[in-house]
Design a protein around this motif. Structure first.
Motif, mmCIF file in Angstrom:
data_model
loop_
_atom_site.group_PDB
_atom_site.id
_atom_site.type_symbol
_atom_site.label_atom_id
_atom_site.label_comp_id
_atom_site.label_asym_id
_atom_site.label_seq_id
_atom_site.Cartn_x
_atom_site.Cartn_y
_atom_site.Cartn_z
ATOM 1 N N THR A 35 0.869 -1.175 0.000
ATOM 2 C CA THR A 35 0.000 0.000 0.000
ATOM 3 C C THR A 35 0.900 1.217 0.000
ATOM 4 O O THR A 35 1.793 1.335 0.833
ATOM 5 C CB THR A 35 -0.918 0.029 1.228
ATOM 6 O OG1 THR A 35 -1.713 -1.165 1.228
ATOM 7 C CG2 THR A 35 -1.834 1.240 1.208
ATOM 8 N N VAL A 36 0.676 2.114 -0.959
ATOM 9 C CA VAL A 36 1.476 3.317 -1.090
ATOM 10 C C VAL A 36 0.613 4.514 -0.715
ATOM 11 O O VAL A 36 -0.440 4.734 -1.308
ATOM 12 C CB VAL A 36 2.005 3.479 -2.537
ATOM 13 C CG1 VAL A 36 2.841 4.735 -2.670
ATOM 14 C CG2 VAL A 36 2.797 2.255 -2.955
ATOM 15 N N PHE A 56 1.514 4.142 -12.250
ATOM 16 C CA PHE A 56 2.918 4.450 -12.056
ATOM 17 C C PHE A 56 2.969 5.620 -11.082
ATOM 18 O O PHE A 56 2.311 6.630 -11.297
ATOM 19 C CB PHE A 56 3.559 4.843 -13.392
ATOM 20 C CG PHE A 56 5.005 5.206 -13.268
ATOM 21 C CD1 PHE A 56 5.975 4.224 -13.293
ATOM 22 C CD2 PHE A 56 5.393 6.515 -13.125
ATOM 23 C CE1 PHE A 56 7.314 4.544 -13.174
ATOM 24 C CE2 PHE A 56 6.725 6.854 -13.001
ATOM 25 C CZ PHE A 56 7.685 5.868 -13.028
ATOM 26 N N ILE A 57 3.728 5.476 -10.015
ATOM 27 C CA ILE A 57 3.794 6.505 -8.984
ATOM 28 C C ILE A 57 5.206 7.055 -8.926
ATOM 29 O O ILE A 57 6.158 6.297 -8.723
ATOM 30 C CB ILE A 57 3.393 5.934 -7.609
ATOM 31 C CG1 ILE A 57 1.981 5.347 -7.675
ATOM 32 C CG2 ILE A 57 3.504 7.002 -6.534
ATOM 33 C CD1 ILE A 57 1.596 4.530 -6.469
ATOM 34 N N ARG A 58 5.321 8.341 -9.113
ATOM 35 C CA ARG A 58 6.626 8.991 -9.040
ATOM 36 C C ARG A 58 7.130 8.954 -7.590
ATOM 37 O O ARG A 58 6.382 9.241 -6.651
ATOM 38 C CB ARG A 58 6.494 10.427 -9.529
ATOM 39 C CG ARG A 58 7.794 11.155 -9.601
ATOM 40 C CD ARG A 58 7.566 12.557 -10.118
ATOM 41 N NE ARG A 58 8.735 13.348 -9.837
ATOM 42 C CZ ARG A 58 9.376 14.072 -10.738
ATOM 43 N NH1 ARG A 58 8.929 14.087 -11.973
ATOM 44 N NH2 ARG A 58 10.421 14.767 -10.404
ATOM 45 N N LEU A 73 -3.782 10.302 -0.618
ATOM 46 C CA LEU A 73 -4.355 9.195 -1.379
ATOM 47 C C LEU A 73 -3.546 7.941 -1.072
ATOM 48 O O LEU A 73 -2.316 7.963 -1.118
ATOM 49 C CB LEU A 73 -4.308 9.501 -2.870
ATOM 50 C CG LEU A 73 -4.754 8.410 -3.841
ATOM 51 C CD1 LEU A 73 -6.217 8.070 -3.630
ATOM 52 C CD2 LEU A 73 -4.513 8.868 -5.263
ATOM 53 N N ALA A 74 -4.213 6.845 -0.719
ATOM 54 C CA ALA A 74 -3.543 5.575 -0.457
ATOM 55 C C ALA A 74 -4.002 4.565 -1.494
ATOM 56 O O ALA A 74 -5.203 4.348 -1.675
ATOM 57 C CB ALA A 74 -3.855 5.084 0.943
ATOM 58 N N ILE A 75 -3.042 3.949 -2.164
ATOM 59 C CA ILE A 75 -3.330 3.001 -3.234
ATOM 60 C C ILE A 75 -2.708 1.657 -2.875
ATOM 61 O O ILE A 75 -1.509 1.577 -2.600
ATOM 62 C CB ILE A 75 -2.752 3.489 -4.575
ATOM 63 C CG1 ILE A 75 -3.311 4.869 -4.920
ATOM 64 C CG2 ILE A 75 -3.039 2.494 -5.683
ATOM 65 C CD1 ILE A 75 -2.654 5.521 -6.112
ATOM 66 N N ALA A 76 -3.522 0.621 -2.876
ATOM 67 C CA ALA A 76 -3.033 -0.733 -2.609
ATOM 68 C C ALA A 76 -2.963 -1.486 -3.928
ATOM 69 O O ALA A 76 -3.802 -1.300 -4.813
ATOM 70 C CB ALA A 76 -3.969 -1.450 -1.642
ATOM 71 N N GLY A 77 -1.953 -2.327 -4.071
ATOM 72 C CA GLY A 77 -1.815 -3.105 -5.289
ATOM 73 C C GLY A 77 -0.611 -4.022 -5.214
ATOM 74 O O GLY A 77 0.086 -4.080 -4.199
ATOM 75 N N LEU A 81 13.023 5.262 -6.794
ATOM 76 C CA LEU A 81 11.904 4.737 -6.028
ATOM 77 C C LEU A 81 10.555 5.066 -6.670
ATOM 78 O O LEU A 81 9.543 5.193 -5.985
ATOM 79 C CB LEU A 81 11.950 5.176 -4.568
ATOM 80 C CG LEU A 81 13.178 4.688 -3.789
ATOM 81 C CD1 LEU A 81 13.117 5.166 -2.350
ATOM 82 C CD2 LEU A 81 13.317 3.183 -3.854
ATOM 83 N N ASN A 82 10.553 5.207 -8.003
ATOM 84 C CA ASN A 82 9.300 5.246 -8.740
ATOM 85 C C ASN A 82 8.710 3.846 -8.665
ATOM 86 O O ASN A 82 9.430 2.847 -8.752
ATOM 87 C CB ASN A 82 9.534 5.633 -10.196
ATOM 88 C CG ASN A 82 10.097 7.023 -10.345
ATOM 89 O OD1 ASN A 82 9.727 7.934 -9.611
ATOM 90 N ND2 ASN A 82 11.002 7.202 -11.281
#
Length: 93
Positions: A16-17, A61-63, A23-27, A36-37
């Protein structure tokens, strides 16, 4: 490089990021680079009521510069290995 090396071992595991905008995104972690992208698949937003427009997003894709926290699965955290790697990194610096 310590975190980069560690995150590479977590590819294929659920994470979970949490972003700086709350905003928290799990995947599932697909890839990570030296900045660390992070690339996630099978994503879901933890608070869909607050972010309904994110329901249809399945891959992202999270920067690295917008990441606040990365929550790891408890089984993937080996504290002894992290302590040893941190000591080695500190001696080498």
């Amino acid at each position: 490089m310590l975190f980069y090396s560690y995150f590479k071992t977590l590819v294929g595991k659920p994470v979970t990021v949490e972003l700086k905008n709350d905003l928290a995104i799990a995947g599932t972690l697909v890839s990570v680079d030296q900045y660390l992208n992070i690339k996630l698949e099978n994503t879901r937003v933890t608070d869909e009521a607050r972010y309904p427009h994110m329901r249809s997003v399945r891959n992202c894709f999270i920067r690295g510069s917008v990441v606040r926290y990365v929550q790891l699965p408890e089984a993937a955290v080996d504290v002894d290995i992290l302590h040893d790697a941190t000591r080695r990194e500190a001696r080498g610096a």
